[in-house]
Design an enzyme around this catalytic site. Structure first.
Site, mmCIF file in Angstrom:
data_model
loop_
_atom_site.group_PDB
_atom_site.id
_atom_site.type_symbol
_atom_site.label_atom_id
_atom_site.label_comp_id
_atom_site.label_asym_id
_atom_site.label_seq_id
_atom_site.Cartn_x
_atom_site.Cartn_y
_atom_site.Cartn_z
ATOM 1 N N LYS A 26 15.699 0.767 19.618
ATOM 2 C CA LYS A 26 14.375 0.648 20.232
ATOM 3 C C LYS A 26 13.674 -0.637 19.773
ATOM 4 C CE LYS A 26 10.741 2.903 18.301
ATOM 5 N NZ LYS A 26 9.558 2.101 17.963
ATOM 6 N N ASN A 27 13.696 -0.892 18.460
ATOM 7 C CA ASN A 27 12.901 -1.999 17.936
ATOM 8 C C ASN A 27 13.522 -3.375 18.182
ATOM 9 O OD1 ASN A 27 10.976 -0.200 17.227
ATOM 10 N ND2 ASN A 27 11.417 -0.219 15.029
ATOM 11 N N ARG B 86 2.127 -0.116 20.278
ATOM 12 C CA ARG B 86 1.738 -1.295 19.521
ATOM 13 C C ARG B 86 2.538 -2.551 19.883
ATOM 14 N NH1 ARG B 86 -0.679 -3.069 14.894
ATOM 15 N NH2 ARG B 86 0.554 -4.678 13.892
ATOM 16 N N CYS C 289 1.625 4.159 16.424
ATOM 17 C CA CYS C 289 1.725 5.317 15.533
ATOM 18 C C CYS C 289 0.568 5.343 14.525
ATOM 19 C CB CYS C 289 3.023 5.236 14.745
ATOM 20 S SG CYS C 289 4.438 5.901 15.617
ATOM 21 N N ARG D 224 -2.726 -1.117 10.467
ATOM 22 C CA ARG D 224 -1.883 -1.986 11.279
ATOM 23 C C ARG D 224 -2.652 -3.096 12.004
ATOM 24 N NH1 ARG D 224 2.856 1.383 14.042
ATOM 25 N NH2 ARG D 224 3.958 -0.540 13.634
ATOM 26 N N PRO D 225 -3.185 -4.021 11.246
ATOM 27 C CA PRO D 225 -3.925 -5.132 11.862
ATOM 28 C C PRO D 225 -2.991 -6.148 12.533
ATOM 29 C CG PRO D 225 -3.777 -5.438 9.487
ATOM 30 C CD PRO D 225 -3.120 -4.120 9.782
ATOM 31 N N VAL D 226 -3.587 -7.126 13.264
ATOM 32 C CA VAL D 226 -2.784 -8.180 13.899
ATOM 33 C C VAL D 226 -3.216 -9.568 13.404
ATOM 34 C CG1 VAL D 226 -2.084 -6.933 15.990
ATOM 35 C CG2 VAL D 226 -4.290 -8.116 15.949
ATOM 36 N N ASP D 227 -3.893 -9.599 12.242
ATOM 37 C CA ASP D 227 -4.409 -10.876 11.741
ATOM 38 C C ASP D 227 -3.309 -11.916 11.529
ATOM 39 O OD1 ASP D 227 -3.617 -9.008 9.720
ATOM 40 O OD2 ASP D 227 -4.472 -10.292 8.181
ATOM 41 N N LEU D 228 -2.132 -11.479 11.105
ATOM 42 C CA LEU D 228 -1.060 -12.445 10.813
ATOM 43 C C LEU D 228 -0.437 -12.979 12.111
ATOM 44 C CD1 LEU D 228 0.582 -10.631 7.750
ATOM 45 C CD2 LEU D 228 -1.074 -12.517 7.753
ATOM 46 N N ASP E 94 11.049 3.200 7.979
ATOM 47 C CA ASP E 94 11.295 4.083 9.120
ATOM 48 C C ASP E 94 12.278 5.217 8.795
ATOM 49 O OD1 ASP E 94 9.557 2.654 10.647
ATOM 50 O OD2 ASP E 94 11.077 1.518 11.746
ATOM 51 N N ILE F 84 5.197 -0.202 2.578
ATOM 52 C CA ILE F 84 4.963 -0.996 3.800
ATOM 53 C C ILE F 84 3.679 -0.551 4.520
ATOM 54 C CG2 ILE F 84 5.949 -1.815 5.993
ATOM 55 C CD1 ILE F 84 7.691 -2.635 3.622
ATOM 56 N N ARG G 122 9.653 8.998 22.266
ATOM 57 C CA ARG G 122 9.393 7.567 22.162
ATOM 58 C C ARG G 122 10.572 6.838 21.527
ATOM 59 N NH1 ARG G 122 4.818 6.095 18.702
ATOM 60 N NH2 ARG G 122 5.754 4.127 19.219
#
Ligand code: EPU
Length: 429
Positions: free
Chosen positions: A22-23, A102, A126, A131-135, A316, A338, A408
């Site tokens: 999936k990933n 996401r 999830c 789970r930010p997106v700053d990076l 995971d 993580i 999913r």
């Protein structure tokens, strides 16, 4: 809403075919936005997240064709998707679509690289942390994009096109690395990503990008170098096998006992998890067709494990390992480094009688001889499957609610497990 009913206690014996990852499939599908020619992806798993991403890409104007079966295809072969982004008609990824998954936020990178603009809703996903997106934003800004957040959307522009840069991630991030990598393929000049994620899915995407004419080297190490090119072209690529699905079934066999061939699995994708399973008492034998996992007779030994970026023990598989350790002969320690909130399965595992206490980032699991079936539900994908594993070994009946989390990320879960002797069925409605 569908539920899964499991009557525990059966050993697992037989063969489980491992699906495409999936990933890897998700970023590979997103990479199709980088070219106006067709990208053909083989071994794409049939999952709810894949279907959701198809809807998102369709909204940008992509044509996606799922090819039918061919003579000689085996029963579990993943689907082949032909994805054509000849015309991108819309560079907005709306809240209604992105909030459900996401990874769909990552479309921002190819849209910006090829169309010089993108408007993408901040993501959902999830419930395993903030789970930010700053990076991701930092990486795109380094490449010369102008970004602002307005009304829940990230609005990105690069009128003159992206320009190669040095991107040093202060923390290892899979999403950040995917985004920087995809965006840099069409940037002017050279990009160097340092402290890059080394996950096999990054390598798979880089391989596919190179087939499409990109110039990426160093994927799989912490330093990735990308020489930007003017245009990418069509290609054909096979999605690599799912290491998390592999590890999940390996843990299920270690838990129930039995002997199962994980067909198509590749040991080098999850060596750290296989080492932990060996320590726990399973017999792991890599062979030409995949990995054979067995546990006969011996009990489960406790382990001490800390999750870490690849090649460390994957976050995971943390929930699944916790289910296994619930029946170990002694006390285990599992530390999650993580995601800060990835212990939602602890209270559900307790319904089976598991004895787990939390001390900050560490779970201490005192193994008991036998779990007992119970009605349970989970709030994320990997947590849900840890409940399935617990149920397979538990005495009596379990109902796992909120099955959509499983759909999913696990293709034909009930079918694969019942073919190996599990008593498991889906109850619709
Ligand atoms: N992070 C930030 N800022 C950012 C991005 C990430 O602080 O801008 C933090 C995260 O909050 C987290 C850490 O960095 O604490 C690592 O996040 P990462 O970006 O590596 O994770 P991700 O790309 O969002 C992918 C997988 C996850 C998997 C993680 C870690 C996909 C679609 N998702 O997420 O998979 O757990 O890497 O390996 O590839 C799953 O499949 O169930 C799943 C959650």
């Amino acid at each position: 809403m569908d539920r899964i009913r499991i009557v525990g206690g059966n050993k697992l014996n037989g063969t489980i075919p491992i699906s495409g990852a999936k990933n890897a499939a998700l970023p590979l599908m997103i990479a199709s936005l980088l070219t106006d020619e067709t990208l053909i992806l083989d071994n794409v798993p049939r999952l709810a997240d894949v279907a959701q991403l198809q809807r998102i890409l369709g909204n940008h104007g992509l044509d996606i064709m799922a090819a039918g079966k061919r003579p000689g295809d085996h029963e579990y072969q993943g689907q082949t998707l032909h994805i054509s982004a000849a015309n991108i008609i819309d560079t907005t990824a709306p809240y209604e679509l992105v909030s459900k998954m996401r990874a769909s936020f990552w479309v921002i990178a190819p849209l910006l690289a090829r169309m010089k603009e993108a408007k993408v809703s901040l993501p959902g996903g999830c419930a395993i942390g903030t789970r930010p997106v700053d990076l991701l934003i930092m990486a795109l800004e380094k490449l010369g994009a102008e970004l602002q957040i307005d009304g829940g959307y990230v609005i990105a522009k690069a009128p003159g096109g992206l320009v190669g840069a040095e991107i040093d991630f202060p923390k290892v991030t899979v999403s950040g690395t995917h985004v920087a990598l995809m965006a840099a393929t069409l940037a002017k000049g050279t990009t160097v990503i340092t402290n890059a994620a080394c996950e096999p899915e990054i390598v798979d995407v880089a391989d596919c990008l190179n087939k499409m004419g990109a110039k990426v080297s160093g994927a799989g190490t912490t330093r990735i170098v990308i020489e930007g090119v003017k245009k990418l072209h069509g290609a054909r690529h096979t999605v690599l096998p799912d290491r998390i699905e592999t590890g999940t079934y390996a843990m299920a066999v270690a838990m129930t006992g039995g002997d199962v061939q994980l067909a198509g699995a590749r040991p080098e994708l999850l060596q750290s998890a296989l080492d932990v399973l060996t320590e726990a008492g399973a017999t792991i034998t890599p062979n030409n067709e995949g990995i054979r996992v067995a546990r006969n007779g011996a009990g489960i030994s406790p382990v001490k494990v800390t999750t870490a970026p690849f090649p460390g023990f994957p976050t995971d598989l943390q929930a699944q390992l916790m289910a296994l350790m619930a029946c170990a002969k002694g006390s285990s320690h599992i530390t999650e480094t993580i995601f800060e909130n990835r212990f939602m399965h602890v209270q559900e595992l307790a319904r089976f009688g598991a004895r787990i206490s939390l001390d900050g980032e560490t779970a201490i699991i005192d193994g008991i001889a036998k779990l007992k079936g119970a009605p349970v539900m989970a709030t994320d994908l990997r947590a849900s499957v840890s409940l399935v594993i617990a149920a397979l070994a538990a005495e009596g009946e379990t109902t796992v609610n909120r099955v959509y989390h499983l759909d999913r990320g696990f293709e034909r879960l009930e079918e694969k497990l019942s073919a190996c002797g599990a008593t498991i069925e889906r109850i619709s409605g």
